[in-house]
Design an enzyme around this catalytic site. Structure first.
Site, PDB file in Angstrom:
ATOM      1  N   ARG A 169       0.835  -1.211   0.000  1.00 53.60           N
ATOM      2  CA  ARG A 169       0.000   0.000   0.000  1.00 53.60           C
ATOM      3  C   ARG A 169       0.864   1.253   0.000  1.00 53.60           C
ATOM      4  O   ARG A 169       0.561   2.235  -0.666  1.00 53.60           O
ATOM      5  CB  ARG A 169      -0.945  -0.020   1.199  1.00 53.60           C
ATOM      6  CG  ARG A 169      -1.819   1.199   1.277  1.00 53.60           C
ATOM      7  CD  ARG A 169      -3.199   0.868   1.774  1.00 53.60           C
ATOM      8  NE  ARG A 169      -3.202   0.192   3.051  1.00 53.60           N
ATOM      9  CZ  ARG A 169      -3.326   0.838   4.230  1.00 53.60           C
ATOM     10  NH1 ARG A 169      -3.440   2.133   4.257  1.00 53.60           N
ATOM     11  NH2 ARG A 169      -3.347   0.151   5.350  1.00 53.60           N
ATOM     12  N   ARG A 209     -10.143   3.075  -1.670  1.00 54.26           N
ATOM     13  CA  ARG A 209      -8.926   2.504  -1.077  1.00 54.26           C
ATOM     14  C   ARG A 209      -8.393   3.428   0.006  1.00 54.26           C
ATOM     15  O   ARG A 209      -8.485   4.653  -0.107  1.00 54.26           O
ATOM     16  CB  ARG A 209      -7.847   2.325  -2.143  1.00 54.26           C
ATOM     17  CG  ARG A 209      -8.058   1.100  -2.973  1.00 54.26           C
ATOM     18  CD  ARG A 209      -6.882   0.854  -3.878  1.00 54.26           C
ATOM     19  NE  ARG A 209      -7.160  -0.275  -4.736  1.00 54.26           N
ATOM     20  CZ  ARG A 209      -6.974  -1.531  -4.381  1.00 54.26           C
ATOM     21  NH1 ARG A 209      -6.476  -1.822  -3.199  1.00 54.26           N
ATOM     22  NH2 ARG A 209      -7.268  -2.511  -5.207  1.00 54.26           N
ATOM     23  N   ASN A 213     -12.416  14.290   1.793  1.00 56.61           N
ATOM     24  CA  ASN A 213     -13.157  13.070   1.465  1.00 56.61           C
ATOM     25  C   ASN A 213     -14.644  13.282   1.717  1.00 56.61           C
ATOM     26  O   ASN A 213     -15.027  14.029   2.617  1.00 56.61           O
ATOM     27  CB  ASN A 213     -12.658  11.923   2.357  1.00 56.61           C
ATOM     28  CG  ASN A 213     -13.337  10.592   2.055  1.00 56.61           C
ATOM     29  OD1 ASN A 213     -13.551  10.245   0.885  1.00 56.61           O
ATOM     30  ND2 ASN A 213     -13.690   9.839   3.087  1.00 56.61           N
ATOM     31  N   LEU A 245      -5.524   5.270   1.780  1.00 57.60           N
ATOM     32  CA  LEU A 245      -4.247   5.817   1.330  1.00 57.60           C
ATOM     33  C   LEU A 245      -3.230   5.808   2.473  1.00 57.60           C
ATOM     34  O   LEU A 245      -3.579   6.079   3.627  1.00 57.60           O
ATOM     35  CB  LEU A 245      -4.457   7.250   0.843  1.00 57.60           C
ATOM     36  CG  LEU A 245      -5.351   7.365  -0.392  1.00 57.60           C
ATOM     37  CD1 LEU A 245      -5.871   8.781  -0.551  1.00 57.60           C
ATOM     38  CD2 LEU A 245      -4.598   6.914  -1.629  1.00 57.60           C
ATOM     39  N   GLY A 265      -5.836   8.281   9.715  1.00 62.55           N
ATOM     40  CA  GLY A 265      -6.781   7.232  10.076  1.00 62.55           C
ATOM     41  C   GLY A 265      -7.804   6.992   8.967  1.00 62.55           C
ATOM     42  O   GLY A 265      -7.761   7.614   7.908  1.00 62.55           O
ATOM     43  N   HIS A 314     -17.976  11.035   2.738  1.00 62.35           N
ATOM     44  CA  HIS A 314     -18.262   9.717   3.306  1.00 62.35           C
ATOM     45  C   HIS A 314     -19.767   9.608   3.586  1.00 62.35           C
ATOM     46  O   HIS A 314     -20.358  10.537   4.144  1.00 62.35           O
ATOM     47  CB  HIS A 314     -17.464   9.508   4.594  1.00 62.35           C
ATOM     48  CG  HIS A 314     -17.686   8.168   5.205  1.00 62.35           C
ATOM     49  ND1 HIS A 314     -17.089   7.018   4.717  1.00 62.35           N
ATOM     50  CD2 HIS A 314     -18.480   7.777   6.234  1.00 62.35           C
ATOM     51  CE1 HIS A 314     -17.490   5.983   5.431  1.00 62.35           C
ATOM     52  NE2 HIS A 314     -18.335   6.411   6.361  1.00 62.35           N
ATOM     53  N   ASP A 335      -6.917  12.418   7.314  1.00 62.54           N
ATOM     54  CA  ASP A 335      -5.688  12.307   8.107  1.00 62.54           C
ATOM     55  C   ASP A 335      -5.163  10.881   7.980  1.00 62.54           C
ATOM     56  O   ASP A 335      -5.530  10.169   7.054  1.00 62.54           O
ATOM     57  CB  ASP A 335      -5.926  12.762   9.564  1.00 62.54           C
ATOM     58  CG  ASP A 335      -6.890  11.842  10.307  1.00 62.54           C
ATOM     59  OD1 ASP A 335      -7.285  10.790   9.744  1.00 62.54           O
ATOM     60  OD2 ASP A 335      -7.240  12.168  11.452  1.00 62.54           O
ATOM     61  N   ASP A 350     -11.312   7.660   7.889  1.00 64.09           N
ATOM     62  CA  ASP A 350     -12.483   8.520   8.112  1.00 64.09           C
ATOM     63  C   ASP A 350     -12.450   9.211   9.480  1.00 64.09           C
ATOM     64  O   ASP A 350     -13.493   9.406  10.112  1.00 64.09           O
ATOM     65  CB  ASP A 350     -13.791   7.713   7.941  1.00 64.09           C
ATOM     66  CG  ASP A 350     -13.896   7.090   6.559  1.00 64.09           C
ATOM     67  OD1 ASP A 350     -13.451   7.716   5.582  1.00 64.09           O
ATOM     68  OD2 ASP A 350     -14.403   5.946   6.448  1.00 64.09           O
TER      69      ASP A 350
END
Ligand code: GAR
Length: 216
Positions: free
Chosen positions: A70, A96, A112, A98, A148, A114, A146, A150
């Site tokens: 990854r 995916r 993002n 990151l 983590g 969500h 960041d 979400d």
């Protein structure tokens, strides 16, 4: 942000690209102060790629090969995204996770969308998680990315009811209507400088609400 003109946005998408489409339409209709300079997908069959190509937006496909870690793949992805010189990177249905190396390449500049009211139901299949939990209210969240999954600072949220008889698909459809309003509004607010994304402050307060909440 760029010295002059609207911020340069690179969109990352794995799916059909309705959020990308909503963002692009809002920009075209002058409702969103931004410019999409590229769309990158990890799936060569992603509908978002066709949508982008139809509108002359440059595209790239970077699937993650099984043999690549990854971290390695994220580093390659960061290089490709960097080649578009973006001010902002928008994950619009990018499925995916990151690596930190990617996030750190664009500090405080990765956003993002969500399909849940975070911090509830992070990760995959958020609408299914909401239905299974029996919650009466769900929605969508636009947040900074960041290290983590979400967990980054929440920029804006919109709520929808969970109705009797809803399944994951019907709930997701209702949520997406809100996503299509919320994401362009947040990008517009960032583009106009109304929503300050201060990376230093963000890094210090990674879990706190460090920006103005945009009403849906
Ligand atoms: C969107 O609903 C987005 O919130 C979700 O994928 C969908 C993509 O739809 N993202 C996630 O679940 C990320 N964890 P689209 O391809 O039609 O924009």
């Amino acid at each position: 942000m760029s010295e002059a003109g609207p911020p340069r946005v690179v969109v990352l998408a794995s799916g059909s690209g309705t959020n990308f489409g909503a963002l692009r339409s809002a920009i075209e209709a002058d409702r969103c102060h931004a410019r999409i300079v590229g769309l990158v997908s990890d799936r060569k069959k992603a509908g978002a790629l066709q949508r982008a190509a139809r509108h002359g937006i440059p595209t790239a496909v970077l699937p993650k090969p099984k043999g690549e870690t990854r971290d390695e793949w994220s580093a390659r992805l960061a290089e490709r995204v960097r080649s578009y010189a973006p001010d902002l990177v928008v994950l619009a249905g990018f499925m995916r996770v990151l690596s930190p190396a990617f996030v750190d390449a664009f500090p405080g500049r990765v956003v993002n969308v969500h399909p849940s009211l975070l911090p509830a139901f992070p990760g995959i299949d958020a609408p299914a998680q909401a239905v299974a939990a029996g919650v009466r209210l769900s929605g969508c969240t636009v947040h900074l990315v960041d290290h983590g999954v979400d967990t980054g600072a929440i920029l804006a949220q919109a709520a929808v009811p969970v109705l009797e008889g809803d399944d994951a698909a019907s709930l997701h459809q209702r949520i997406q209507v809100q996503e299509h309003h919320l994401l362009p509004r947040v990008i517009d607010a960032i583009g106009r400088g109304h929503l300050a994304l201060d990376p230093v402050r963000w890094l210090r307060t990674a879990t706190g609400p460090d920006a103005v909440l945009v009403a849906p």
